[in-house]
Design an enzyme around this catalytic site. Sequence first.
Site, PDB file in Angstrom:
ATOM      1  N   HIS A   1      19.416  46.442  81.200  1.00  0.00           N
ATOM      2  CA  HIS A   1      19.731  47.515  82.151  1.00  0.00           C
ATOM      3  C   HIS A   1      20.777  47.042  83.169  1.00  0.00           C
ATOM      4  O   HIS A   1      21.702  47.782  83.502  1.00  0.00           O
ATOM      5  CB  HIS A   1      18.461  47.993  82.863  1.00  0.00           C
ATOM      6  CG  HIS A   1      17.703  49.007  82.091  1.00  0.00           C
ATOM      7  ND1 HIS A   1      16.896  48.675  81.034  1.00  0.00           N
ATOM      8  CD2 HIS A   1      17.634  50.351  82.213  1.00  0.00           C
ATOM      9  CE1 HIS A   1      16.347  49.772  80.546  1.00  0.00           C
ATOM     10  NE2 HIS A   1      16.786  50.804  81.240  1.00  0.00           N
TER      11      HIS A   1
ATOM     12  N   LYS B   1       5.372  51.365  79.430  1.00  0.00           N
ATOM     13  CA  LYS B   1       3.961  51.160  79.753  1.00  0.00           C
ATOM     14  C   LYS B   1       3.767  51.393  81.247  1.00  0.00           C
ATOM     15  O   LYS B   1       4.485  50.815  82.058  1.00  0.00           O
ATOM     16  CB  LYS B   1       3.579  49.722  79.367  1.00  0.00           C
ATOM     17  CG  LYS B   1       2.167  49.323  79.683  1.00  0.00           C
ATOM     18  CD  LYS B   1       1.872  47.916  79.175  1.00  0.00           C
ATOM     19  CE  LYS B   1       2.649  46.883  79.977  1.00  0.00           C
ATOM     20  NZ  LYS B   1       2.299  45.515  79.615  1.00  0.00           N
TER      21      LYS B   1
END
Length: 172
Positions: A36, A101
């Site tokens: 990212h 998650k």
Amino acid sequence: MKKITLPLSKETIKNLRAGENVLLSGTILTARDCAHKKIFEYLDGKRPLPFGLENAVIYYAGPCPAKPDKASGSCGPTTSARMESFAPRLLSLGVSGFIGKGEMNEATREAIKNNNGVYFSAIGGAGALYGNAIKKSECIAFPELLSEAVYRLEVEDFPVVVAYDCAGGSIY
């Protein structure tokens, strides 16, 4: 259980509701923290990415090396909260959804709603199950990041739960 073929259409996303069990088949991209950061270095430097973001589903994971007879090793989800600062901008650039998650912050939930996106929850500790759903794996960007590089995965019946839907619904 809904079966969905990727890429996600806007109509498919509009019909998903928090709590639904889904099996995804098609192409997903992996990207963890380091990837990212590199993606945003490219975007901020106005450099073209080596892959497209339009309609992409990004899985917050890094695949383990594959055994000789497999496309991938274990590939379980990482904690999504670590990508919260990146998610709203990626959605505005055409990403249609994420897989990870745990919960994400209000800004991410609003961005999912405002951009007609979706967030799928994957099961922590089920990396072997997810690895078996991967039929093809290819590193497509930032190989120096090793397992945190961006991989293009071809998946079949990849089990997830709709965690946040585009109507503002949440399983949390």
